[in-house]
Every structure is written in C-alpha cells, then in structure tokens.
Motif scaffolding. Structure first.
Motif, short mmCIF file in Angstrom:
data_model
loop_
_atom_site.label_atom_id
_atom_site.label_comp_id
_atom_site.label_asym_id
_atom_site.label_seq_id
_atom_site.Cartn_x
_atom_site.Cartn_y
_atom_site.Cartn_z
N LEU A 75 -0.33 12.44 7.80
CA LEU A 75 -0.85 11.87 6.56
C LEU A 75 0.08 12.11 5.37
O LEU A 75 0.25 11.23 4.52
N LYS A 76 0.72 13.29 5.32
CA LYS A 76 1.53 13.63 4.14
C LYS A 76 2.90 12.96 4.14
O LYS A 76 3.41 12.60 3.07
N ILE A 77 3.54 12.81 5.31
CA ILE A 77 4.88 12.22 5.36
C ILE A 77 4.87 10.80 4.78
O ILE A 77 5.69 10.47 3.91
N TYR A 111 6.01 7.14 0.25
CA TYR A 111 5.49 6.15 -0.70
C TYR A 111 5.75 6.59 -2.13
O TYR A 111 6.16 5.78 -2.99
N ASN A 112 5.57 7.89 -2.41
CA ASN A 112 5.80 8.40 -3.77
C ASN A 112 7.28 8.33 -4.14
O ASN A 112 7.63 8.09 -5.29
N GLU A 113 8.14 8.49 -3.11
CA GLU A 113 9.58 8.51 -3.35
C GLU A 113 10.13 7.10 -3.54
O GLU A 113 10.93 6.84 -4.44
N ASP A 114 9.71 6.14 -2.67
CA ASP A 114 10.27 4.79 -2.73
C ASP A 114 9.22 3.79 -2.20
O ASP A 114 9.19 3.47 -1.02
N THR A 115 8.38 3.31 -3.10
CA THR A 115 7.29 2.41 -2.71
C THR A 115 7.80 1.11 -2.12
O THR A 115 7.28 0.62 -1.10
N GLU A 116 8.85 0.57 -2.71
CA GLU A 116 9.36 -0.71 -2.24
C GLU A 116 9.92 -0.60 -0.83
O GLU A 116 9.67 -1.46 0.03
N ARG A 117 10.67 0.49 -0.58
CA ARG A 117 11.23 0.71 0.76
C ARG A 117 10.11 0.96 1.78
O ARG A 117 10.18 0.51 2.93
N TYR A 118 9.07 1.63 1.34
CA TYR A 118 7.91 1.93 2.19
C TYR A 118 7.28 0.61 2.70
O TYR A 118 7.02 0.45 3.90
N CYS A 119 7.09 -0.33 1.78
CA CYS A 119 6.50 -1.62 2.15
C CYS A 119 7.45 -2.43 3.02
O CYS A 119 7.04 -3.14 3.95
N GLU A 120 8.75 -2.31 2.74
CA GLU A 120 9.76 -3.04 3.51
C GLU A 120 9.76 -2.61 4.97
O GLU A 120 9.85 -3.45 5.89
N LEU A 155 -2.54 4.22 5.52
CA LEU A 155 -1.57 4.97 6.31
C LEU A 155 -1.32 6.36 5.73
O LEU A 155 -1.32 7.36 6.45
N LYS A 156 -1.15 6.43 4.43
CA LYS A 156 -0.82 7.69 3.79
C LYS A 156 -2.08 8.49 3.45
O LYS A 156 -3.20 8.00 3.60
N GLU A 157 -1.91 9.69 2.98
CA GLU A 157 -3.02 10.61 2.79
C GLU A 157 -4.06 10.09 1.81
O GLU A 157 -5.27 10.11 2.08
N GLU A 158 -3.61 9.57 0.67
CA GLU A 158 -4.58 9.12 -0.34
C GLU A 158 -5.38 7.91 0.15
O GLU A 158 -6.52 7.70 -0.25
N ASP A 159 -4.78 7.12 1.07
CA ASP A 159 -5.51 5.98 1.63
C ASP A 159 -6.73 6.46 2.41
O ASP A 159 -7.82 5.89 2.30
N TYR A 160 -6.53 7.52 3.20
CA TYR A 160 -7.64 8.06 3.99
C TYR A 160 -8.66 8.75 3.11
O TYR A 160 -9.88 8.60 3.32
N LEU A 161 -8.19 9.49 2.11
CA LEU A 161 -9.12 10.21 1.24
C LEU A 161 -9.97 9.27 0.39
O LEU A 161 -11.11 9.57 0.07
N GLN A 162 -9.39 8.12 0.02
CA GLN A 162 -10.11 7.18 -0.83
C GLN A 162 -10.78 6.03 -0.05
O GLN A 162 -11.31 5.10 -0.64
N TYR A 163 -10.75 6.13 1.27
CA TYR A 163 -11.21 5.00 2.10
C TYR A 163 -12.67 4.63 1.82
O TYR A 163 -13.02 3.46 1.70
N SER A 164 -13.51 5.63 1.69
CA SER A 164 -14.94 5.35 1.51
C SER A 164 -15.21 4.61 0.21
O SER A 164 -16.19 3.85 0.11
N SER A 165 -14.38 4.80 -0.80
CA SER A 165 -14.59 4.10 -2.07
C SER A 165 -13.85 2.78 -2.13
O SER A 165 -14.32 1.82 -2.75
N SER A 166 -12.69 2.70 -1.48
CA SER A 166 -11.90 1.46 -1.53
C SER A 166 -12.32 0.45 -0.46
O SER A 166 -12.05 -0.75 -0.59
N HIS A 167 -12.95 0.93 0.59
CA HIS A 167 -13.39 0.04 1.69
C HIS A 167 -14.86 0.29 1.99
O HIS A 167 -15.27 0.44 3.15
N THR A 168 -15.67 0.27 0.96
CA THR A 168 -17.09 0.63 1.10
C THR A 168 -17.82 -0.30 2.07
O THR A 168 -18.54 0.15 2.98
N LEU A 169 -17.65 -1.62 1.90
CA LEU A 169 -18.37 -2.57 2.74
C LEU A 169 -17.92 -2.49 4.19
O LEU A 169 -18.74 -2.54 5.12
N ILE A 170 -16.60 -2.38 4.39
CA ILE A 170 -16.08 -2.29 5.76
C ILE A 170 -16.61 -1.06 6.46
O ILE A 170 -17.11 -1.12 7.60
N GLU A 171 -16.55 0.09 5.78
CA GLU A 171 -17.02 1.33 6.39
C GLU A 171 -18.52 1.26 6.70
O GLU A 171 -18.97 1.62 7.79
#
Length: 989
Positions: free
Chosen positions: A57-59, A64-73, A164-180
C-alpha cells in the motif's frame, strides 16, 4: 459445490469475482509484480517480490506523491494494452451467465471478451448488451441495464477512481460508497465465485471482512440459509484440511483445481484449444470448463435434481427447465409442444433428449417421459418449423381420474373419489379437495386437518402448504397464515416451491401475460390493423392458452382449492382476473367481426379445447358470458373433435347432479346457463339435437320436481334457468331449423305436460305449477309453437293435462288453454274454447293478447272496452311515474296487437296519447313527435308501415339521432339501421 454453482447460474444468482490471477495469463502484471516495478524505479527497498501488506500500500502511495504523472503513465502502459486474443478463462466464465461481474483488475480484458462473445457492445438475438460498466458511484445513476460489470478499483479509463495506493484504500468507503454498499448487499442473496485470487490476498481478506460484518448484523439469517462463496485454488497442491475448515467456517468453500480430472479435456469444448504458459492458468481454465460441462450429463445427478418432483402430480415447465439449467427465454410452450433452439439447450436437457430419441435405455426414457408429461409436455420440436418432432411416450402413463372427472363435470365420479377410503395423507388431501369442490366444507376441513397431522414441515412442505391454503379457503374462521411456513425453509427449498407460492400469493405473472396477449390480439378488430408478419396460428394466444391450462391443471392435480370465498380471496385475485380476460379472449377470437387486414394468410381460428370449454362453463357469471357473446357478435365457435359430445355429456352430468343437494347452488345454476349459451353458438347433428332436447326436458322436470327441504331457496336459484332453457330451445329451432327433427321439439312439450300430470297426481308440491306460471314455461313455448310447430299434441296428453289443472288449479286453466291452443286438434279447440270465453274480463291483459294471437277468440267491442278500462287503470296506478316498464301491461298488449294488425280501429285509444312515447310511436306514427324518438326502436323502421311515415315526417331528425348514436358507442341494431338507411342516402327518402 459445482452443482450449487450451476444452480446459482441457472437461477441468476451467481456473481463472479475476477482477480489478477486471471489477467496474468494474458500478459498483465500481478499486483506484487506491479509494486516491484514501482519499487525498482522508486528505489525504496531492495526487495523484488514478496512485499508485506504495508509495503503493497505504501510504495504506490510514495510513488504517487513523488511523481503523479509518471504514476499514471505506468498504469496506462501496463494495463492499457490489449492482446490479440480474448482471455479463455473469462470467455468460459461468461458461459456461466453471471448476473454481475466484479473485478479488482485495471485492464480491459473482460470488456474485450464481452465484445468478442457478443455479450457487450454488440447485439445478440435482437437484444442489446447485457452489462452496464460501473467504475464509480456516478455510473450507477446512468446504468441502463440490470446486470453490472463492476470495476471496483477502477481501470485505465478511469484513473481518478483507481484504487491502488494507501489513501485509496483508506478512503474507499467514502469515495466509493454506492459500490461498496451494493457489493455488500449481494453477499446476502447471491452465490459468489472467486477466481484469480489467493486466499492470502489483501483484497480477499478485506472483502471477507465485509461479509463477516454483513452476516453478523443479519440476526435472523440462519447458517444453513446463507448463500455460499466459492474460491478456486489454482495451485497443483491442495490446501490442508485445517485451512479449508478455517474458511468453511466463514462460508468460503475451496474448489481444488488439482481434483478436476486431468483427462477432462478442455479442447473437447472449445473451437480452438487455448493453453497458457502458466500451469495455474490452465488449472483455472480446466476448472471453469468442468464447472460448466463436467458431470452435467451424469444421469444420477440429473435424476437427483428431478427427484424433488417425484411426489408431485403436476409441475410447471418453468420449474422443470429451471432444474435442467435452461433459461425460459430460450423456449416456449404451445399446445403441449416444447419448442427450442438447438444451440441454446442446456447439456442436461440435451442428455435427456438423446435418451428419449434413441430409446437405448427404456427405463430411463420412461422416467424422463413421465417427468416431462407432469409438466404438460407431450412432444419436443426444434426450431419453429416443426423440424424433428420428438413424441414422448410413457408406458406407465396413468390417466388422472380426478382431473378428467372435474373437467368433464362428472359429479357422480367425484363423489366416488371422495368416498374412497383414505389410507395416507395424500389420499386425505385429495378427498378433502373433492369435498371442497362439492361444497361439503365440513368433511373437507376434517380431511385437511387429518392430513396435516401426518405431514412434516421439513419433509413435505409442499402438501402441508396446500392443506393450510385449502383450510383457509373453506373455513370462515381460519386466517391466511400459511406463508409463515415459507420462512422456515432453506433457500433451496424456497425456490423448489416458488411456483406454488407465487400462484397463491398473487399470480401476477400470468395476469400480466394475459393482459399483454389480450391487448396484442385486440388490434385485429381495428380496421387499420396491419400485421408486419403473418400469424397464421395466433402464436401469442397459443402460448397463453398453454400457460392457462397448465396452471389450471396444476391447481387440480395438486389439489389446490381456489374457488372458496371465505378468507383472503385476494391472494388468487390476479388468477381470477386472468381467467376473466382469457374467457373474453376465447370468444373475441371467434367473433364474426374479427379482421386480419392486408395479411397474405387467411385468418384461422384456434379451435377451443376441452379445458377452454370447461373454463367458459365454470368461470364467468352467466350474465358476463352472454354479454361477451353479444359484445363480439359471436355466431359460431370452433371446438375440438368430439367437443359437441363433450357439451352434451356435461349437460347430462349437471342434470344428474340434482341428486347431490349440496352442489345445487347459485353458481351451479350459473354454470347451467353458461352451457345453454354455448349450445346456441355450436353446431350439432340431428341425433345430437335430439339428445340435447331430451336433456333440456329432463332439466326442466328436475327443476319442477325438486324435493329438497328449502324449496323457496331452490326456486329462487332456478327461477330464471327455465326461461334460459326455453330461450335456448327457441334459438335452436330458429337458427338450426334444418338440423332439428320435428319429433325432438314435440317430445319436449309432451314430456313436460306428462311430468306436470304426474307431480300433481302425487301431491309433491305446488312448485311445478309455480314454474309453469311465474316462469312462463308454456307461455314461452306457445311462441315457438305458433311459428315453428303446427302439429298437434296427442289428445290423451292435453286432455289429461287440462283436466288435472281444472281439478287442482282451476284459476290457471284459462291461461294454459290459451297457451296450448295453437297445437290442439279441431275437436279439442271446440271442447276447451268455451271455458275461456266464459269470462274474458277476468283474464289478465297479457293472456287476452295471446288469446287473440292464438285464435282463441277475436278482437271485438267487448275486448276493446276491457282494454280501455285496463289502460285507464294502469295510468291511474302509475300517475306518479312517467316512464315505466310496460312490457306486461295493457298499453303494451294493445301496441303489440296494433303491430300485428289485429287491432285496426285505434280511435278508442287516442285518450292515452302522451302517456308513453313508445305507445305513441307504434299506435300513432303519423302524429308522433319524432324529437322523442329512441334509436333503440330501430327494428320497427324495417317495417314499411312505420318507416314510411317516419321518414316522410322527420327523416333529418331521425338521421341526426343515429349519427349521435354512432359517436356515443352504438349497439348492433343501431349500426345496422344507420348503415341501411342513413349512411348512403336513398333517393326514395
């Protein structure tokens, strides 16, 4: 486990959960490999694999924090590419027809398989793609389909919703409420198949923690009622028993790929065999194919699935096909023929058809034939062109006596069934059902209770539920509580008895089908109707008819009593409404007004079957049936070969039923009137008409000689039946004169007169004379006698009759002489005219009228004075009522005699002008105010003596009245007159 997954698939209760272990076989990275790539570029750790959950989760978070554009690429590069071929594992999973697909993968492999397999993006068999893609909560709002492909961690087309990253999992219940929330809800009512995951996968652990939380909150969810979750272990080495038990306690069951037979060849079921480099991928593919095809054609397994029907006398096609894994969307029933597309048969059904076709195993063939016949299937036909019809044979076929006896209204046989000694609970249930039908509810309740005491909820819920339902229908004290039993069943049992529960709980589906078919076929009455494809056999009607007949048979053979009106009738309300519409549809399709405009094929009416005639006899109220016949102008209905004999047999059975007092009721009388109405729109030969007349004679005699205690009640029940009988006889003589022998009609009145002599001689009661007078049997017969029967009744019969009336009912003598006068011999006329002439003033006006018509006496000054006096008295008695029914009153008698030119001097009746508009129109047409003309009098315009002055005085006024009538919904008479005289103006007028 595999059987459970198959059943879940057949019942649209399967959800497939796809992980990266599937996509890796198409060249995509596993989660661990993706983290290794990010770690290598980030230089966070010296590890290349086997990262801890925390590092997984942390890597990506650090990257993402270091290079968001490269992360998406990197995500786009690794998961945005598409291979040339679809993933064979996903292709095979689609064959299981999951109701929903859920994945944590970022790639587009599932979409590619959906497109290539014509499930998503393209049309298949005229339908759009099956699944809506859900990548974020917002997609739920725009979803246009009921099936979902849920990309719960997003994908390369939706990087904003990527998880994929840590904050995505921690915030999943609020960002994907209907899906969950939606996925959690699925765990309550659906079976899950997890594929492409390891049991140690963080995503699996997270998901199963959801499940534990959801099930923990479901306090009433018993363990054995839960749906199961299946996990495919792709490793060649199976899990140990400790691990399996650990997951089993969480309701997760492991399917070991290593246990799938290695000699099970995937290439056998593939157009092109696909093998992966990774052994685990091949294990997954082989397991998926084994779930679909393995053991499906095992006879022991098929028979085990069908064994639930062994103790039932009738099932539905839907239930049978459900057990055999074939969707109802791919078959239809018509006239007991099962129609299928060959390429859409389940393997189980193909296996059975092979056995039935080859007859290599007669024992198995007999068993499967008997099961199919329970579902009303007599033959199987492939495609729609009657190709390869397979007739089913059943050497052990047992004709169900109860069903045949009820459909043929054989009350005597039903009583025999009810009186048969009951040795077990099924016999008690059947006997109770029979007594319910025969209105002996006390015996019925006693038998139902006896049967219930021997049934067990866990072993025979089906028949126990029927007993509960039946008791409620025949008892005014019992409440409708049988549905509580359903809550004690497992999910498997609930579905097994779903049909019965649905029928009793509303029958909504059959009602909706009936409404839809009725509306579709009603178009044929529209003059602008145009069929885009000819429908020579009325297939929508044929399919509906099968369903109606099958449900009716289902109720009868399984002893489900639905006719009672005590308790909660509304539970079968939709079934009764469906029968209302179906009864109307049967007759609508036989209307002489039915149109099939612009079609190449001639319209062919579907002949009515025995079951259809039974419905028309027993379901509609007699008034409703006659209304429908008139509404659609039905002149003749086509029925099955032998249908005429069936109607005669049913009529005889109703005559015999007078022996059984309990069933003689208002509904019983209504059924008799329905039979009489049907006889008038059917054709019989001369021999059959003779039988009908004999039966009708016996029916009149039965009514006159009722010996039950409550005679007033039975007289009320049958008061208008005798009139219906006479109307039926008139209809036959009028419309089928060439097919009726003179002796047939003559025998009726002779037998009735003899019967009257006998009952009077025995002093049974005055009911017979009441029937003669109040129901006007002889008075109605005299109308037919005058026009159709010019012969004479034997002297000994009429003399005996008149002498009996003179001795026992002297007041009635004059009336009966007047009624029978046209068929008396000349010597009898001389003998019996004198009593009538003795005191004409004491005779009722309607009989004075018939006396003149029948030639008993001539109209003269004395009779004129009597009529004038009676008319003055009528006006005086009804001075407060301007409009009254004058059909049996002096004024009406006068106008009828004027019509027949038996009263030519109308001067004495001028004082009554203005009292009744109809009287004024008939008697004084030259002085009538035609603004008061009623279009319901149209038949009088066909007579020149009324048409000529009417059109001379007020042609435009009358025409205007008919034009208004045509706009307001005209009767057949109004339409006839309008088109005859006003639609195209005649120069004469």
């Amino acid at each position: 486990m595999i059987t459970d997954i198959k059943k879940a698939s057949d019942r649209e209760k399967l959800v497939v959960f796809i992980g990266a272990g599937v996509s890796v076989n198409s060249g995509y990275r596993l989660w661990d490999s993706l983290i290794g790539l990010l770690n290598e570029e980030l230089k966070y750790s010296s590890k290349t694999s086997q990262f801890s959950t925390d590092e997984m989760l942390k890597i990506p978070q650090y990257y993402y924090n270091e290079d968001t554009e490269r992360y998406c690429e990197i995500i786009k590069r690794e998961y945005g590419k598409l291979p040339s071929q679809t993933n064979a594992i996903i292709d095979e999973l689609l064959e299981l027809k999951p109701v929903h697909i859920i994945t944590t993968n970022f790639d587009l492999l599932i979409e590619k398989s959906l497109e290539e397999n014509h499930v998503y993006g393209n049309t298949v068999h005229g339908s759009l793609g099956k699944y809506s893609i859900i990548r974020s909560d917002d997609d739920f709002v725009n979803a246009g389909k009921k099936n979902y492909l849920i990309k719960m961690h997003g994908d390369v087309k939706s990087l904003d919703s990527l998880v994929l990253k840590e904050e995505d999992y921690l915030q999943y219940s609020s960002s994907h409420t209907l899906i969950e929330t939606f996925i959690k809800s699925l765990f309550i009512n659906y079976t899950f198949l997890f594929i492409g995951y390891g049991l140690g996968d963080y995503n699996i652990k997270l998901i199963m923690s959801w499940v534990d939380g959801v099930l923990h909150n479901q306090r009433n969810c018993k363990y054995n009622n839960r749906f199961s979750y299946y996990f495919i272990n792709s490793d060649s080495k199976p899990l140990n028993n400790y691990e399996k038990d650990y997951y089993r306690r969480k309701n997760i069951f492991v399917i070991e790929s290593s246990e799938v037979p290695f000699n099970f060849s995937t290439s056998t079921y593939d157009k092109k065999a696909v093998l992966f480099e990774d052994a685990r991928g091949n294990n997954l593919l082989r397991t998926c194919k084994y779930i679909k095809y393995g053991r499906s054609n095992d006879l022991a397994e098929i028979k085990n699935d069908l064994s639930v029907f062994d103790n039932l006398d009738c099932i539905t096609t839907e239930e049978l096909m459900f057990k055999l894994g074939t969707s109802s969307d791919y078959h239809y029933m018509c006239d007991n023929l099962l129609n299928y597309r060959k390429d859409l048969l389940s393997l189980q059904l193909k296996t059975i058809i092979d056995i039935l076709s080859n007859n290599d195993n007669l024992t198995e063939a007999d068993y499967f034939s008997s099961v199919f016949k329970k579902a009303g299937i007599d033959a199987i036909v492939f495609e729609s062109n009657n190709e390869s019809i397979l007739e089913l044979e059943d050497s052990c076929e047992n004709i169900n006596v109860l069903y045949i006896s009820l459909i043929e209204c054989n009350f005597r046989k039903l009583y025999e069934i009810g009186k048969t000694p009951c040795n077990d609970q099924r016999a008690m249930l059947q006997a109770g059902y029979v007594y319910s039908v025969l209105d002996d509810h006390e015996k019925a309740i006693q038998l139902f209770n006896s049967a219930m005491s021997q049934y067990n909820v866990s072993n025979d819920f089906f028949h126990l539920l029927i007993c509960q339902q039946n008791i409620c229908k025949v008892s005014i004290k019992e409440k409708q509580v049988w549905y509580i039993l359903k809550n004690n069943l497992s999910e498997e049992d609930k579905h097994t008895y779903k049909t019965l529960y649905d029928y009793l709980n509303g029958s909504e589906e059959i009602y909706q089908e009936t409404v839809k078919t009725f509306k579709e076929l009603e178009r044929k009455f529209n003059v602008n109707y145009h069929s885009i494809s000819y429908d020579e056999k009325n297939m929508p009607f044929a399919r509906l008819r099968y369903h109606i007949h099958q449900i009716q048979k289902y109720f009868i053979l399984n002893n489900v009593y639905i006719n009672g009106y005590s308790g909660s009738t509304h539970i079968i309300g939709n079934w009764l409404k469906a029968l209302d519409l179906y009864s109307e549809l049967l007759l609508m399709l036989h209307s002489s007004n039915m149109r099939m405009h612009r079609e190449k094929k001639n319209y062919v009416r579907n002949v009515l079957k025995k079951e259809d005639l039974y419905i028309l006899i027993t379901h509609p109220d007699s008034g409703d049936l006659k209304y429908i016949l008139k509404k659609y102008n039905v002149k003749q209905i086509a029925i099955f070969d032998g249908g005429s004999d069936y109607i005669i047999s049913v009529l005889d059975n109703y005559v015999d039923a007078f022996e059984f007092e309990r069933i003689v009721s208002f509904k019983f009388a209504s059924n008799i009137k329905n039979i009489l109405a049907l006889i008038q729109v059917l054709f019989f030969n001369a021999k059959q008409y003779f039988s009908i007349f004999q039966s009708l004679t016996n029916l009149i005699i039965k009514i006159m000689t009722i010996h039950y205690e409550n005679k007033d009640y039975y007289f009320t029940v049958f008061r208008d039946v005798t009139v219906e009988i006479v109307d039926c006889i008139f209809s036959i003589v009028r419309d089928r004169k060439d097919g009726v022998k003179r002796e047939s009609f003559q025998s009726i009145i002779e037998n009735v007169l003899l019967c009257f002599n006998n009952i009077s001689k025995q002093n049974i009661s005055n009911l017979g004379i009441t029937m003669f007078t109040e129901c006007g049997i002889l008075m109605n017969f005299s109308i037919a006698l005058e026009y159709y029967y010019k012969g004479t009744i034997p002297k000994n019969i009429t003399n005996h009759f008149f002498e009996t009336v003179r001795d026992r009912h002297p007041i009635m003598l004059k009336k009966f002489i007047i009624e029978l006068f046209p068929i008396l011999s000349e010597s009898q006329k001389l003998k019996w005219r004198e009593p009538v002439h003795a005191n004409i003033a004491g005779i009722e006006p309607v009989f004075i009228r018939f006396g003149i018509i029948n030639g008993v006496f001539e109209y003269n000054d004395e009779i004129c004075a009597i009529f004038v006096s009676l008319c003055r008295q009528q006006i005086k008695e009804n001075s407060q009522a301007k409009k009254i029914n004058v059909s049996q009153k002096p004024l009406y008698c006068v106008l009828r005699l004027v019509e027949k030119d038996l009263i030519r001097d109308i001067e004495p009746y001028k004082e009554f002008i203005g009292y009744d508009d109809f009287f004024d129109f008939v008697c004084f047409p030259n002085n009538f105010d035609f603004t008061k003309y009623d279009t319901s009098w149209g038949s009088w315009l066909t007579l020149e003596k009324y048409r000529k002055p009417a059109f001379k005085i007020a042609y435009e006024i009358i025409k205007n009245k008919y034009e208004h009538a045509m706009k307001d919904g005209p009767s057949e008479s109004e339409k006839s007159i309008y088109y005859r005289y006003f639609y195209v103006e005649d120069n004469l007028y």
